[in-house]
Design a protein around this motif. Structure first.
Motif, mmCIF file in Angstrom:
data_model
loop_
_atom_site.group_PDB
_atom_site.id
_atom_site.type_symbol
_atom_site.label_atom_id
_atom_site.label_comp_id
_atom_site.label_asym_id
_atom_site.label_seq_id
_atom_site.Cartn_x
_atom_site.Cartn_y
_atom_site.Cartn_z
ATOM 1 N N UNK A 5 68.422 25.603 -2.193
ATOM 2 C CA UNK A 5 67.902 26.953 -1.938
ATOM 3 C C UNK A 5 66.749 26.834 -0.947
ATOM 4 N N UNK A 6 66.282 27.978 -0.471
ATOM 5 C CA UNK A 6 65.157 27.987 0.452
ATOM 6 C C UNK A 6 63.892 27.554 -0.290
ATOM 7 N N UNK A 7 63.000 26.846 0.405
ATOM 8 C CA UNK A 7 61.786 26.376 -0.253
ATOM 9 C C UNK A 7 60.934 27.530 -0.794
ATOM 10 N N UNK A 8 60.929 28.650 -0.049
ATOM 11 C CA UNK A 8 60.132 29.806 -0.475
ATOM 12 C C UNK A 8 60.582 30.331 -1.832
ATOM 13 N N UNK A 9 61.887 30.204 -2.110
ATOM 14 C CA UNK A 9 62.411 30.650 -3.405
ATOM 15 C C UNK A 9 61.766 29.850 -4.533
ATOM 16 N N UNK A 10 61.651 28.559 -4.324
ATOM 17 C CA UNK A 10 61.043 27.701 -5.345
ATOM 18 C C UNK A 10 59.552 28.041 -5.495
ATOM 19 N N UNK A 11 58.895 28.247 -4.363
ATOM 20 C CA UNK A 11 57.469 28.590 -4.426
ATOM 21 C C UNK A 11 57.276 29.880 -5.227
ATOM 22 N N UNK A 12 58.113 30.896 -4.951
ATOM 23 C CA UNK A 12 58.003 32.159 -5.689
ATOM 24 C C UNK A 12 58.237 31.930 -7.180
ATOM 25 N N UNK A 13 59.220 31.089 -7.504
ATOM 26 C CA UNK A 13 59.499 30.795 -8.918
ATOM 27 C C UNK A 13 58.276 30.139 -9.574
ATOM 28 N N UNK A 14 57.686 29.204 -8.875
ATOM 29 C CA UNK A 14 56.500 28.527 -9.412
ATOM 30 C C UNK A 14 55.331 29.499 -9.587
ATOM 31 N N UNK A 15 55.184 30.387 -8.612
ATOM 32 C CA UNK A 15 54.098 31.376 -8.728
ATOM 33 C C UNK A 15 54.290 32.267 -9.947
ATOM 34 N N UNK A 16 55.549 32.654 -10.154
ATOM 35 C CA UNK A 16 55.870 33.475 -11.327
ATOM 36 C C UNK A 16 55.538 32.727 -12.619
ATOM 37 N N UNK A 17 55.937 31.469 -12.668
ATOM 38 C CA UNK A 17 55.696 30.658 -13.871
ATOM 39 C C UNK A 17 54.197 30.462 -14.094
ATOM 40 N N UNK A 18 53.476 30.310 -13.024
ATOM 41 C CA UNK A 18 52.030 30.161 -13.104
ATOM 42 C C UNK A 18 51.385 31.451 -13.592
ATOM 43 N N UNK A 19 51.860 32.583 -13.046
ATOM 44 C CA UNK A 19 51.309 33.878 -13.444
ATOM 45 C C UNK A 19 51.518 34.123 -14.923
ATOM 46 N N UNK A 20 52.632 33.604 -15.445
ATOM 47 C CA UNK A 20 52.920 33.795 -16.865
ATOM 48 C C UNK A 20 52.366 32.657 -17.720
ATOM 49 N N UNK A 21 51.619 31.745 -17.098
ATOM 50 C CA UNK A 21 50.970 30.658 -17.840
ATOM 51 C C UNK A 21 51.893 29.558 -18.337
ATOM 52 N N UNK A 22 53.116 29.510 -17.850
ATOM 53 C CA UNK A 22 54.009 28.441 -18.298
ATOM 54 C C UNK A 22 53.682 27.122 -17.612
ATOM 55 N N UNK A 23 53.230 27.215 -16.356
ATOM 56 C CA UNK A 23 52.889 25.996 -15.625
ATOM 57 C C UNK A 23 51.500 26.145 -15.005
ATOM 58 N N UNK A 24 50.934 25.030 -14.598
ATOM 59 C CA UNK A 24 49.651 25.025 -13.914
ATOM 60 C C UNK A 24 49.910 24.483 -12.515
ATOM 61 N N UNK A 25 49.347 25.160 -11.519
ATOM 62 C CA UNK A 25 49.506 24.644 -10.158
ATOM 63 C C UNK A 25 48.151 24.141 -9.680
ATOM 64 N N UNK A 26 48.089 22.865 -9.307
ATOM 65 C CA UNK A 26 46.859 22.332 -8.739
ATOM 66 C C UNK A 26 47.036 22.388 -7.225
ATOM 67 N N UNK A 27 46.201 23.207 -6.550
ATOM 68 C CA UNK A 27 46.428 23.422 -5.116
ATOM 69 C C UNK A 27 46.530 22.103 -4.344
ATOM 70 N N UNK A 28 47.461 22.059 -3.458
ATOM 71 C CA UNK A 28 47.755 20.897 -2.601
ATOM 72 C C UNK A 28 48.175 19.673 -3.416
ATOM 73 N N UNK A 29 48.255 19.822 -4.730
ATOM 74 C CA UNK A 29 48.755 18.697 -5.515
ATOM 75 C C UNK A 29 50.073 19.104 -6.152
ATOM 76 N N UNK A 30 50.117 19.058 -7.456
ATOM 77 C CA UNK A 30 51.413 19.233 -8.086
ATOM 78 C C UNK A 30 51.408 20.366 -9.106
ATOM 79 N N UNK A 31 52.594 20.822 -9.445
ATOM 80 C CA UNK A 31 52.745 21.762 -10.542
ATOM 81 C C UNK A 31 53.147 21.002 -11.797
ATOM 82 N N UNK A 32 52.542 21.354 -12.935
ATOM 83 C CA UNK A 32 52.874 20.714 -14.202
ATOM 84 C C UNK A 32 53.145 21.785 -15.238
ATOM 85 N N UNK A 33 53.910 21.446 -16.260
ATOM 86 C CA UNK A 33 54.029 22.341 -17.399
ATOM 87 C C UNK A 33 52.633 22.447 -18.024
ATOM 88 N N UNK A 34 52.223 23.668 -18.377
ATOM 89 C CA UNK A 34 50.873 23.880 -18.918
ATOM 90 C C UNK A 34 50.591 22.955 -20.087
#
Lengths: 481, 481
Positions: free
Chosen positions: A53-82
């Protein structure tokens, strides 16, 4: 790295957006424990490649998950499960393990109990539902209504407007209804005479709580509307049933009763009595009003079906006639637009409305002010009137279409009188058939049956011609069995 | 020909469509008698020329007027004002002239009356409204909700779905809530334990009707929530007030009362007690549950403010703790989305919910199934969670912003304790000022004041920073007077 390609499956043809599909799959995996707290997620570039899929699709998915507190995004680093996944995120105040909270029964005595409760089983939606006279929401100007609703939730002024006076109904709607009820029903009233409720039943409930107690008598029709009767019964009042024949409720019988005992109220459904669909005749209307004056009882006029009268104009309400204030007029927009849209009204003298409003506030504070103001706009703009004209024509066609179908396909099994208005036909089964057996089929749900009369209400307004045919074919095959 | 140019005035810059403007002007002229029944209207070409609009605009206006029965169009001939204009179109059933229907008072005795009724005056919208803790609808995902709502009113399947089980709440919403309440509140329940109501107040009303009568005692907080207290009073129950201090309701005082008399129920608001905003402490929570078991009383837990706790995670509900089924848990989406959106819920043992549902059906049949299912989708899709996260952050910022403003501008006049959560601050005026005088200004409306404490609730969540500033400036100028 975790094998993400196995837990994320996407369907590019689905209606659900791709990013939502990805987010849902990851939430699922967290919820069922596959993905543990702290687990790192692949970079967006990498996951995009894996999933094609397009990379932007994944970014949007991650943003959604972050907004709902399922994952934590460390800027310029990695996303982890909260680390603190939302499940059981709240603070415990008790170190004891929670017991299974609601396994126990409530074990204090109840002051009101109803022993005969038909528990609604909603597990399966039957193929065929025959309602007792619902409008067809597909014809209703719901789009218009909701568009206006949305616009009202965005401006400070209209928000304020929707929050004031909702216990009685917003002033905007009540003022619009003064005009509307004058034009359609000849009612000469002011906004103080109107209370907006959640439908006809709430008007009935409020009225019964105000008028009735165990020292009172109320007259209702037989057969009658069971939900209204329950509201009367709950007050402890003594219900007396009076026969409803082909001209409506028997006013001579009411007079006989008035001579015998003090009657506090008479409940009537003048347009298309429920369930038998008859219209109260002119002479009985006049007689009922006279009796009300002579014996000083209230008339509870449930005119929910006023707008759909086919063979002539409808009769003006008792409420617009010559009375001294003791007529409580009840109507509903739920029957015009959709039963789910909970807007009804009652019209009565101001002192009565004031007391009703006070009680209503205690029951549920008030109604939906945005919806009420949107409805006011619909009335003001003429859309409601236009809708009623169109719907009336359509429902009359459907009634006639059903009449023909019944004659053609079910004549050997049933009898009925074609109603002059309304949204339902009262159908009696022949003695060799049983309405109880009919409804035992799980594929069919019939909202209103009468075991004694071996009859049911066939709400035709909500079905188009194809659906009417399907339903009749189904009934025919059942009766043939 | 009638001088139409004088009765039709159009404004091409208006938001109202041109054809609607034309239609409105003609309706107005019919209603005020300028245009009489049967009056011919100019041809569309001619009127278009007079008004300098496109001919199609006039045709659309005429079609609209025809649809609403104001005019009659004879194909290929002319349009005329209807011979039977909609005013008083219905059939008269009484040859007598209608009396002025509702000039009289209702003159039968009422069984319930409330002598102290504050009649809501909604004639003027005040410039400044200080609510008692409303959410800001402008932040809520209403667009999403209404979009889903609309889509559900167009398909046979989703229409059926919205009409089944609405007395208890649609199964779809209740099932979604099982998951949601588990994740957010640690409640371990099934869909049978949930009743969807029109908001927290309806849950309180139903509970009080089931539990209380004139032979019972109920404990409430002091100061307390007047609308809930009214529901308890209406059952005839004896209310005992117990002081609410900075740790919540005084459980030692409850114990003393339990030793003296049979207590049927205790009503608590553990998160941000109304009106004083305090949170019930951990040790009192444990004590209250223990007392409930020991003295066998019901706990009515009104946790409307659970979702907005800023200084830490909220405390898990009493309902999710160690109890034997006698905790009735009450919550509301009206506080999350908007007070006009009437969706609340209660959680209790199944046998209690069954009886509540039966009573609720008699009160108003059921709720709005489309709205409930749309809300279910909002929860399922994660939008609700995301909204809550965002709103919580915004409301905390607004609380802090208001805190600064109060310190900077109102410090000489007031005192308050900053709440750890919720949507309102409880503000006490200094002794030289009077809250009664404050609200006498017609430009200001304050939803919740307490004359004894000389205090009011300042709902900050519904105002953005600019609006908060305007309101504080207004109060400052009032106090300076």
């Amino acid at each position: 790295m975790f094998p993400f390609e196995h837990i994320i499956s996407i369907d590019k043809k689905s209606n659900i957006t791709l990013y939502n599909q990805i987010a849902f799959c990851i939430i699922n995996a967290i919820q069922n424990g596959t993905l543990k707290a702290g687990t790192p997620l692949p970079g967006s570039r990498k996951l995009a490649k894996i999933l094609n899929v397009h990379r932007k699709t994944v970014i949007t998915a991650y943003e959604e998950l972050n907004a709902q507190d399922w994952i934590t995004i460390i800027p310029k680093k990695q996303a982890c499960v909260s680390e603190h996944i939302p499940i059981l995120q709240p603070q415990k105040w008790n170190s004891l393990k929670s017991s299974i909270s609601y396994d126990n029964n409530f074990n204090l005595p109840l002051k009101i109990t109803n022993k005969h409760i038909d528990e609604t089983k909603t597990e399966n939606i039957p193929d065929i539902i025959i309602d007792d006279g619902h409008p067809d929401v597909r014809l209703s100007p719901i789009d218009e209504l909701l568009k206006t609703y949305r616009s009202y939730t965005s401006k400070r002024h209209t928000i304020k407007n929707a929050h004031l006076g909702t216990e009685q109904g917003t002033l905007k709607l009540r003022e619009e209804m003064v005009q509307y009820l004058s034009e359609t029903r000849g009612l000469n009233i002011s906004a103080d005479n109107i209370l907006i409720t959640h439908g006809a039943q709430m008007s009935i409930y409020l009225t019964s709580r105000l008028l009735l107690d165990s020292h009172t008598n109320i007259i209702v029709g037989k057969p009658g509307y069971p939900v209204a009767n329950k509201a009367f019964e709950k007050t402890g009042s003594n219900l007396t049933e009076v026969t409803v024949d082909e001209h409506g409720i028997d006013t001579d019988a009411i007079e006989v009763l008035c001579k015998k005992k003090k009657i506090t109220a008479v409940y009537v459904i003048p347009h298309h009595h429920y369930p038998t669909t008859v219209t109260l005749s002119v002479d009985r209307r006049i007689k009922l009003l006279e009796l009300s004056k002579q014996y000083n009882f209230a008339i509870i006029e449930d005119d929910y079906d006023y707008d759909y009268h086919y063979t002539s104009s409808p009769y003006l309400p008792l409420a617009s006639g010559n009375h001294e204030g003791n007529v409580i007029y009840i109507g509903s927009f739920s029957k015009i637009l959709d039963p789910s849209l909970r807007i009804g009204f009652m019209v009565a003298p101001k002192n009565f409305i004031v007391q009703c409003t006070s009680l209503r506030k205690v029951i549920d504070v008030g109604g939906d002010g945005y919806m009420q103001n949107a409805l006011a706009s619909l009335i003001k703009g003429g859309e409601l009137k236009r809708h009623l004209k169109k719907a009336k024509k359509t429902y009359q066609q459907r009634r006639d279409f059903l009449d023909n179908l019944l004659k053609e396909k079910l004549a050997p099994y049933i009898s009925y009188t074609l109603p002059t208005g309304g949204m339902a036909i009262w159908i009696k089964l022949n003695a060799n058939l049983s309405v109880e057996k009919l409804i035992s089929n799980p594929k069919l749900k019939v909202l209103r049956i009468d075991k004694k009369q071996n009859a049911f209400r066939f709400g035709f307004a909500s079905m188009d011609e194809k659906e009417l045919e399907q339903t009749i074919d189904f009934l025919q095959s059942e009766f043939k069995k």
